[in-house]
Design a protein around this motif. Structure first.
Motif, PDB file in Angstrom:
ATOM      1  N   ARG A 167       0.764  -1.247   0.031  1.00 49.93           N
ATOM      2  CA  ARG A 167       0.016  -0.003  -0.059  1.00 49.93           C
ATOM      3  C   ARG A 167       0.933   1.286  -0.096  1.00 49.93           C
ATOM      4  O   ARG A 167       1.834   1.208   0.600  1.00 49.93           O
ATOM      5  CB  ARG A 167      -0.850  -0.028   1.339  1.00 49.93           C
ATOM      6  CG  ARG A 167      -2.027  -1.173   1.116  1.00 49.93           C
ATOM      7  CD  ARG A 167      -2.747  -1.103   2.289  1.00 49.93           C
ATOM      8  NE  ARG A 167      -2.006  -1.490   3.453  1.00 49.93           N
ATOM      9  CZ  ARG A 167      -2.445  -1.532   4.691  1.00 49.93           C
ATOM     10  NH1 ARG A 167      -3.609  -0.972   4.986  1.00 49.93           N
ATOM     11  NH2 ARG A 167      -1.611  -1.998   6.018  1.00 49.93           N
ATOM     12  N   TYR A 168       0.325   2.190  -0.527  1.00 52.12           N
ATOM     13  CA  TYR A 168       1.083   3.461  -0.660  1.00 52.12           C
ATOM     14  C   TYR A 168       0.089   4.784  -0.458  1.00 52.12           C
ATOM     15  O   TYR A 168      -1.050   4.632  -0.729  1.00 52.12           O
ATOM     16  CB  TYR A 168       1.701   3.852  -2.222  1.00 52.12           C
ATOM     17  CG  TYR A 168       2.733   2.654  -2.574  1.00 52.12           C
ATOM     18  CD1 TYR A 168       4.045   3.054  -2.717  1.00 52.12           C
ATOM     19  CD2 TYR A 168       2.322   1.411  -2.974  1.00 52.12           C
ATOM     20  CE1 TYR A 168       5.205   2.364  -2.876  1.00 52.12           C
ATOM     21  CE2 TYR A 168       3.493   0.544  -3.460  1.00 52.12           C
ATOM     22  CZ  TYR A 168       4.833   0.965  -3.339  1.00 52.12           C
ATOM     23  OH  TYR A 168       5.485   0.137  -3.660  1.00 52.12           O
ATOM     24  N   THR A 169       0.501   5.739  -0.056  1.00 43.77           N
ATOM     25  CA  THR A 169      -0.343   7.005  -0.347  1.00 43.77           C
ATOM     26  C   THR A 169       0.410   7.919  -0.740  1.00 43.77           C
ATOM     27  O   THR A 169       1.468   8.121  -0.916  1.00 43.77           O
ATOM     28  CB  THR A 169      -0.583   7.484   1.446  1.00 43.77           C
ATOM     29  OG1 THR A 169       0.704   7.794   2.147  1.00 43.77           O
ATOM     30  CG2 THR A 169      -1.314   6.591   2.436  1.00 43.77           C
ATOM     31  N   MET A 170      -0.591   8.810  -1.459  1.00 45.99           N
ATOM     32  CA  MET A 170      -0.141   9.861  -2.180  1.00 45.99           C
ATOM     33  C   MET A 170      -0.692  11.168  -1.679  1.00 45.99           C
ATOM     34  O   MET A 170      -1.732  11.251  -1.558  1.00 45.99           O
ATOM     35  CB  MET A 170      -0.585   9.828  -3.487  1.00 45.99           C
ATOM     36  CG  MET A 170      -0.079  10.829  -4.658  1.00 45.99           C
ATOM     37  SD  MET A 170       0.943  10.007  -5.717  1.00 45.99           S
ATOM     38  CE  MET A 170       1.642  10.984  -6.839  1.00 45.99           C
ATOM     39  N   VAL A 171       0.395  11.998  -1.398  1.00 47.81           N
ATOM     40  CA  VAL A 171      -0.067  13.504  -0.825  1.00 47.81           C
ATOM     41  C   VAL A 171       0.805  14.505  -1.521  1.00 47.81           C
ATOM     42  O   VAL A 171       1.921  14.414  -1.352  1.00 47.81           O
ATOM     43  CB  VAL A 171      -0.012  13.268   0.811  1.00 47.81           C
ATOM     44  CG1 VAL A 171      -0.248  14.766   1.358  1.00 47.81           C
ATOM     45  CG2 VAL A 171      -0.630  12.401   1.515  1.00 47.81           C
ATOM     46  N   ASP A 172       0.050  15.248  -2.233  1.00 48.28           N
ATOM     47  CA  ASP A 172       0.755  16.465  -2.617  1.00 48.28           C
ATOM     48  C   ASP A 172       1.645  16.062  -3.791  1.00 48.28           C
ATOM     49  O   ASP A 172       2.852  16.699  -3.854  1.00 48.28           O
ATOM     50  CB  ASP A 172       1.387  17.443  -1.878  1.00 48.28           C
ATOM     51  CG  ASP A 172       0.249  18.115  -0.954  1.00 48.28           C
ATOM     52  OD1 ASP A 172      -0.842  18.481  -1.537  1.00 48.28           O
ATOM     53  OD2 ASP A 172       0.587  18.686   0.040  1.00 48.28           O
ATOM     54  N   GLY A 173       1.516  15.011  -4.364  1.00 51.21           N
ATOM     55  CA  GLY A 173       2.559  14.597  -5.355  1.00 51.21           C
ATOM     56  C   GLY A 173       3.526  13.678  -5.008  1.00 51.21           C
ATOM     57  O   GLY A 173       4.253  13.083  -5.754  1.00 51.21           O
ATOM     58  N   VAL A 174       3.594  13.523  -3.770  1.00 47.42           N
ATOM     59  CA  VAL A 174       4.725  12.361  -3.144  1.00 47.42           C
ATOM     60  C   VAL A 174       4.056  11.126  -2.772  1.00 47.42           C
ATOM     61  O   VAL A 174       3.086  10.831  -2.241  1.00 47.42           O
ATOM     62  CB  VAL A 174       5.270  13.199  -1.828  1.00 47.42           C
ATOM     63  CG1 VAL A 174       6.250  12.303  -1.048  1.00 47.42           C
ATOM     64  CG2 VAL A 174       5.842  14.490  -2.092  1.00 47.42           C
ATOM     65  N   LEU A 175       4.716  10.138  -3.373  1.00 40.69           N
ATOM     66  CA  LEU A 175       4.057   8.653  -2.980  1.00 40.69           C
ATOM     67  C   LEU A 175       4.879   7.899  -1.986  1.00 40.69           C
ATOM     68  O   LEU A 175       6.100   8.174  -1.867  1.00 40.69           O
ATOM     69  CB  LEU A 175       4.421   7.981  -4.465  1.00 40.69           C
ATOM     70  CG  LEU A 175       3.949   6.662  -4.390  1.00 40.69           C
ATOM     71  CD1 LEU A 175       2.269   6.521  -4.241  1.00 40.69           C
ATOM     72  CD2 LEU A 175       4.464   5.828  -5.543  1.00 40.69           C
ATOM     73  N   THR A 176       4.114   7.590  -0.966  1.00 38.23           N
ATOM     74  CA  THR A 176       4.971   6.925   0.379  1.00 38.23           C
ATOM     75  C   THR A 176       4.436   5.635   0.539  1.00 38.23           C
ATOM     76  O   THR A 176       3.332   5.298   0.769  1.00 38.23           O
ATOM     77  CB  THR A 176       4.596   8.013   1.551  1.00 38.23           C
ATOM     78  OG1 THR A 176       5.186   9.246   1.305  1.00 38.23           O
ATOM     79  CG2 THR A 176       5.778   7.459   2.665  1.00 38.23           C
ATOM     80  N   PRO A 177       5.599   4.837   0.644  1.00 37.82           N
ATOM     81  CA  PRO A 177       4.989   3.275   0.989  1.00 37.82           C
ATOM     82  C   PRO A 177       4.430   3.142   2.330  1.00 37.82           C
ATOM     83  O   PRO A 177       5.090   3.824   3.311  1.00 37.82           O
ATOM     84  CB  PRO A 177       6.371   2.339   0.809  1.00 37.82           C
ATOM     85  CG  PRO A 177       7.392   3.397   0.607  1.00 37.82           C
ATOM     86  CD  PRO A 177       6.779   4.759   0.397  1.00 37.82           C
ATOM     87  N   GLN A 178       3.328   2.302   2.573  1.00 40.25           N
ATOM     88  CA  GLN A 178       2.992   2.306   3.909  1.00 40.25           C
ATOM     89  C   GLN A 178       3.271   0.764   4.715  1.00 40.25           C
ATOM     90  O   GLN A 178       2.634   0.460   5.445  1.00 40.25           O
ATOM     91  CB  GLN A 178       1.380   2.306   3.666  1.00 40.25           C
ATOM     92  CG  GLN A 178       0.926   3.838   3.303  1.00 40.25           C
ATOM     93  CD  GLN A 178       1.564   4.654   4.339  1.00 40.25           C
ATOM     94  OE1 GLN A 178       1.111   4.969   5.453  1.00 40.25           O
ATOM     95  NE2 GLN A 178       2.357   5.764   3.893  1.00 40.25           N
ATOM     96  N   GLY A 179       4.005   0.004   3.628  1.00 40.62           N
ATOM     97  CA  GLY A 179       4.173  -1.387   4.138  1.00 40.62           C
ATOM     98  C   GLY A 179       3.248  -2.271   3.870  1.00 40.62           C
ATOM     99  O   GLY A 179       2.184  -2.007   3.148  1.00 40.62           O
ATOM    100  N   ARG A 180       3.368  -3.481   4.286  1.00 40.36           N
ATOM    101  CA  ARG A 180       2.352  -4.595   3.980  1.00 40.36           C
ATOM    102  C   ARG A 180       1.409  -4.505   5.228  1.00 40.36           C
ATOM    103  O   ARG A 180       1.573  -4.062   6.522  1.00 40.36           O
ATOM    104  CB  ARG A 180       3.204  -6.061   4.048  1.00 40.36           C
ATOM    105  CG  ARG A 180       3.961  -6.202   2.587  1.00 40.36           C
ATOM    106  CD  ARG A 180       4.800  -7.187   2.782  1.00 40.36           C
ATOM    107  NE  ARG A 180       5.753  -7.069   1.690  1.00 40.36           N
ATOM    108  CZ  ARG A 180       5.521  -7.163   0.493  1.00 40.36           C
ATOM    109  NH1 ARG A 180       4.587  -7.921  -0.070  1.00 40.36           N
ATOM    110  NH2 ARG A 180       6.573  -7.106  -0.517  1.00 40.36           N
ATOM    111  N   PRO A 181       0.014  -4.884   4.787  1.00 41.41           N
ATOM    112  CA  PRO A 181      -0.958  -5.023   5.582  1.00 41.41           C
ATOM    113  C   PRO A 181      -0.692  -5.916   6.772  1.00 41.41           C
ATOM    114  O   PRO A 181      -0.058  -6.983   6.323  1.00 41.41           O
ATOM    115  CB  PRO A 181      -2.256  -5.212   4.901  1.00 41.41           C
ATOM    116  CG  PRO A 181      -1.845  -5.535   3.565  1.00 41.41           C
ATOM    117  CD  PRO A 181      -0.388  -5.177   3.358  1.00 41.41           C
ATOM    118  N   ALA A 182      -1.264  -5.715   8.101  1.00 39.42           N
ATOM    119  CA  ALA A 182      -1.087  -6.930   9.056  1.00 39.42           C
ATOM    120  C   ALA A 182      -1.552  -8.125   8.714  1.00 39.42           C
ATOM    121  O   ALA A 182      -2.627  -7.988   7.894  1.00 39.42           O
ATOM    122  CB  ALA A 182      -1.325  -6.304  10.110  1.00 39.42           C
ATOM    123  N   PRO A 183      -1.002  -9.248   8.940  1.00 41.11           N
ATOM    124  CA  PRO A 183      -1.639 -10.577   8.478  1.00 41.11           C
ATOM    125  C   PRO A 183      -2.951 -10.681   9.348  1.00 41.11           C
ATOM    126  O   PRO A 183      -3.182 -10.203  10.308  1.00 41.11           O
ATOM    127  CB  PRO A 183      -0.592 -11.626   8.965  1.00 41.11           C
ATOM    128  CG  PRO A 183       0.241 -10.927   9.898  1.00 41.11           C
ATOM    129  CD  PRO A 183       0.098  -9.371   9.649  1.00 41.11           C
TER     130      PRO A 183
END
Ligand SMILES: Nc1ncnc2c1ncn2[C@@H]1O[C@H](COP(=O)(O)OP(=O)(O)OP(=O)(O)O)[C@@H](O)[C@H]1O
Ligand SMILES: [Mg+2]
Length: 226
Positions: free
Chosen positions: A210-226
């Protein structure tokens, strides 16, 4: 590396406005990545760059090791037609074609015979609960039905990468899950990579990354909890 698609430090500028800022993303075969973020943050713009719909302003996008920017227009068109599937945020079905003809389009463009292409389209439409609508025009179906037709069209030719821009935005949870199941099946059984822009936390939670995009900046959020 088994990366099928990778973007390195990509920027997209509309005039003086830099709407994608140094984005990095890499997908392996069979991987589903979800991108979430506020309206106007650059999610659709990012997908256009990754799919070669728009050329990047800087950085590079590679598909199977080949830089999209190094391809001729004809090579890029063929790549998009044969190896990519794209679900546009606002559907973009062709109004003069029926639901099944719209769905079969990628196969027809690849040279498949009409009867065979329509049969394959009918199968995907059936899995998405749309078989009865196959002879209607896009103007004769609901918004959510049209959205599912756009998903069917993006999957029918079993692309290597699917780019889907809010593919469940107009859907109830049952139909959203049916659409997600199609992406999961394509990824898990055909090894397709999927980039999914979504506001739906339930959909994002089923992605591998998962990633989030804020003001053009893409940031990885890591893997979802199992
Ligand atoms: N063709 C264009 N020319 C100039 N600016 C544009 C163009 N298309 C989009 N933008 C701007 O680029 C920014 C990013 O737009 P984009 O469509 O990528 O956002 P988004 O995250 O997909 O938003 P949404 O969730 O509303 O679909 C916005 O500020 C938008 O106004
Ligand atoms: Mg968008």
């Amino acid at each position: 590396m088994s990366e099928v698609l990778a973007a390195q430090e990509i920027d997209l500028c509309y005039g003086s406005s830099r709407v994608v800022r140094g984005a990095n993303i890499a997908l392996r075969r069979g991987e589903i990545a979800a991108v979430s973020g506020p309206s106007g943050s650059g999610k659709s713009s990012l997908l256009y760059c990754l799919a070669g719909v728009l050329p990047v302003s800087s950085g590079e996008v590679r598909f199977e090791g080949r830089t999209l920017g190094g391809l001729s227009d004809a090579e890029l068109s063929a790549l998009r037609r044969d190896r990519f599937g794209f679900v546009f945020q606002y559907g973009e079905l062709l109004p003069e074609l029926t639901v099944e003809e719209n769905t079969a389009l990628p196969l027809r463009l690849a040279g498949q015979r009409k009867a065979q292409a329509l049969a394959a389209a009918g199968e995907v439409l059936g899995r998405l609960g749309l078989r009865e609508l196959r002879e209607r025009r896009p103007s004769q179906v609901s918004g959510g039905q049209g959205q599912r037709v756009a998903v069917a069209r993006a999957l029918v030719h079993r692309p290597a990468v699917v780019f889907a821009d809010e593919p469940t935005g107009s859907l109830d949870s049952v139909n959203a899950q049916a659409v997600l199941q199609e992406f999961l099946t394509l990824a898990r059984s055909q090894g397709a990579a999927v980039v999914l822009v979504t506001h739906d936390a339930d959909v994002a939670a089923q992605a591998d990354t998962r990633y989030t995009m804020v003001d053009g900046v893409l940031t990885p959020q890591g893997r979802p909890a199992p």
